[in-house]
Design a protein around this motif. Structure first.
Motif, PDB file in Angstrom:
ATOM      1  N   GLU A 100      -9.250 -33.347  17.359  1.00  0.00           N
ATOM      2  CA  GLU A 100     -10.522 -33.971  17.713  1.00  0.00           C
ATOM      3  C   GLU A 100     -10.575 -35.346  17.048  1.00  0.00           C
ATOM      4  OE1 GLU A 100     -15.272 -32.944  17.803  1.00  0.00           O
ATOM      5  OE2 GLU A 100     -13.864 -31.546  16.877  1.00  0.00           O
ATOM      6  N   SER A 149     -12.247 -39.706  17.740  1.00  0.00           N
ATOM      7  CA  SER A 149     -13.007 -40.621  18.586  1.00  0.00           C
ATOM      8  C   SER A 149     -12.200 -41.840  19.011  1.00  0.00           C
ATOM      9  CB  SER A 149     -14.298 -41.053  17.877  1.00  0.00           C
ATOM     10  OG  SER A 149     -13.989 -41.624  16.630  1.00  0.00           O
ATOM     11  N   PRO A 192      -5.897 -39.126  25.130  1.00  0.00           N
ATOM     12  CA  PRO A 192      -6.996 -38.175  25.365  1.00  0.00           C
ATOM     13  C   PRO A 192      -6.485 -37.058  26.283  1.00  0.00           C
ATOM     14  CG  PRO A 192      -7.724 -40.438  25.741  1.00  0.00           C
ATOM     15  CD  PRO A 192      -6.233 -40.476  25.593  1.00  0.00           C
ATOM     16  N   ASP A 208      -7.945 -35.401  28.473  1.00  0.00           N
ATOM     17  CA  ASP A 208      -8.423 -35.490  29.856  1.00  0.00           C
ATOM     18  C   ASP A 208      -7.845 -36.679  30.634  1.00  0.00           C
ATOM     19  OD1 ASP A 208      -9.861 -37.475  28.581  1.00  0.00           O
ATOM     20  OD2 ASP A 208     -11.833 -36.663  29.091  1.00  0.00           O
ATOM     21  N   GLU A 261     -11.774 -26.158  25.119  1.00  0.00           N
ATOM     22  CA  GLU A 261     -13.212 -26.117  25.351  1.00  0.00           C
ATOM     23  C   GLU A 261     -14.033 -26.479  24.116  1.00  0.00           C
ATOM     24  OE1 GLU A 261     -13.764 -22.153  26.798  1.00  0.00           O
ATOM     25  OE2 GLU A 261     -12.685 -22.587  28.664  1.00  0.00           O
ATOM     26  N   SER A 321     -13.982 -29.090  22.133  1.00  0.00           N
ATOM     27  CA  SER A 321     -14.277 -30.483  21.837  1.00  0.00           C
ATOM     28  C   SER A 321     -14.280 -31.322  23.103  1.00  0.00           C
ATOM     29  CB  SER A 321     -13.233 -31.050  20.870  1.00  0.00           C
ATOM     30  OG  SER A 321     -13.418 -32.435  20.711  1.00  0.00           O
ATOM     31  N   GLU A 322     -15.160 -32.303  23.115  1.00  0.00           N
ATOM     32  CA  GLU A 322     -15.183 -33.255  24.235  1.00  0.00           C
ATOM     33  C   GLU A 322     -14.350 -34.485  23.922  1.00  0.00           C
ATOM     34  OE1 GLU A 322     -18.681 -33.930  26.292  1.00  0.00           O
ATOM     35  OE2 GLU A 322     -19.282 -31.829  26.237  1.00  0.00           O
ATOM     36  N   GLU A 323     -13.897 -34.619  22.669  1.00  0.00           N
ATOM     37  CA  GLU A 323     -13.080 -35.758  22.268  1.00  0.00           C
ATOM     38  C   GLU A 323     -11.734 -35.261  21.745  1.00  0.00           C
ATOM     39  OE1 GLU A 323     -15.454 -39.417  20.836  1.00  0.00           O
ATOM     40  OE2 GLU A 323     -16.210 -37.691  19.691  1.00  0.00           O
ATOM     41  N   LEU A 324     -11.028 -34.553  22.601  1.00  0.00           N
ATOM     42  CA  LEU A 324      -9.762 -33.951  22.219  1.00  0.00           C
ATOM     43  C   LEU A 324      -8.609 -34.869  22.626  1.00  0.00           C
ATOM     44  CD1 LEU A 324      -8.993 -31.278  20.843  1.00  0.00           C
ATOM     45  CD2 LEU A 324      -8.545 -30.365  23.124  1.00  0.00           C
ATOM     46  N   TRP A 325      -7.700 -35.064  21.695  1.00  0.00           N
ATOM     47  CA  TRP A 325      -6.513 -35.884  21.898  1.00  0.00           C
ATOM     48  C   TRP A 325      -5.276 -35.018  21.694  1.00  0.00           C
ATOM     49  CZ3 TRP A 325      -6.357 -41.486  22.244  1.00  0.00           C
ATOM     50  CH2 TRP A 325      -7.636 -42.075  22.284  1.00  0.00           C
TER      51      TRP A 325
END
Length: 163
Positions: free
Chosen positions: A10, A12, A66, A68, A149, A151-155
């Motif tokens: 995780e 930013s 990232p 995504d 699922e 984290s929305e800031e997964l690398w």
């Protein structure tokens, strides 16, 4: 031997992801005094001064991406496929050993049967290609889905490791 492993962290920013990834890899090579070494050493893909590992061995890979993103999805797929293939290969060896070898032959590690048993049950090492940000091996799809699922800031950060 060398393989490419990946950690999901995780973060930013790209730099934060790479730094966190290196912390995970440090744990996996025993650089952290509270961790035992799983691999001998690692090289991330931002390192330019090596002629035997990282980019020199595997070509260009993102240093961090990232999850995504297209690059992130490609790295994730590579890591999961490698883990799955290693598991399937070792599981087949276990099944063959159980069907074809005596208990004594398995105990003596004939045809590396016990080694295959060990690899099927491994929590880390050269048959596990994905790790979370706590240096825990990701061993099955449910575990991977939970990490994805969480984290929305997964690398995802790749590294060439030697074992």
């Amino acid at each position: 031997m060398h393989i490419v492993i990946y950690t999901l962290v995780e973060a930013s920013t790209h730099d934060d992801a790479l730094a966190t990834g290196k912390t995970v890899f440090d744990q996996l090579v025993g650089a952290d005094p509270h961790a035992s070494a799983v691999f001998d050493y690692y090289v991330t893909f931002d390192e330019e001064d090596t002629s035997v590992a990282g980019k020199a061995r595997w070509g260009e890979l993102p240093t961090a991406a990232p999850v995504d993103s297209d690059d992130g999805q490609d790295l994730l797929e590579r890591g999961w496929e490698a883990t799955n293939e290693a598991f399937e290969r070792n599981l087949e060896r276990v099944k063959d050993a159980l069907n074809e070898l005596s208990d004594e032959a398995i105990m003596r590690d004939r045809d590396l049967a016990r080694h295959a048993f060990h690899q099927v049950g491994a929590y880390d090492g050269p048959t596990i290609f994905l790790y979370d940000e706590y240096a825990n091996g990701i061993r099955h799809r449910g575990q991977l889905d939970r990490v994805l699922e969480a984290s929305e800031e997964l690398w995802i950060v790749p590294a060439d490791v030697h074992f």
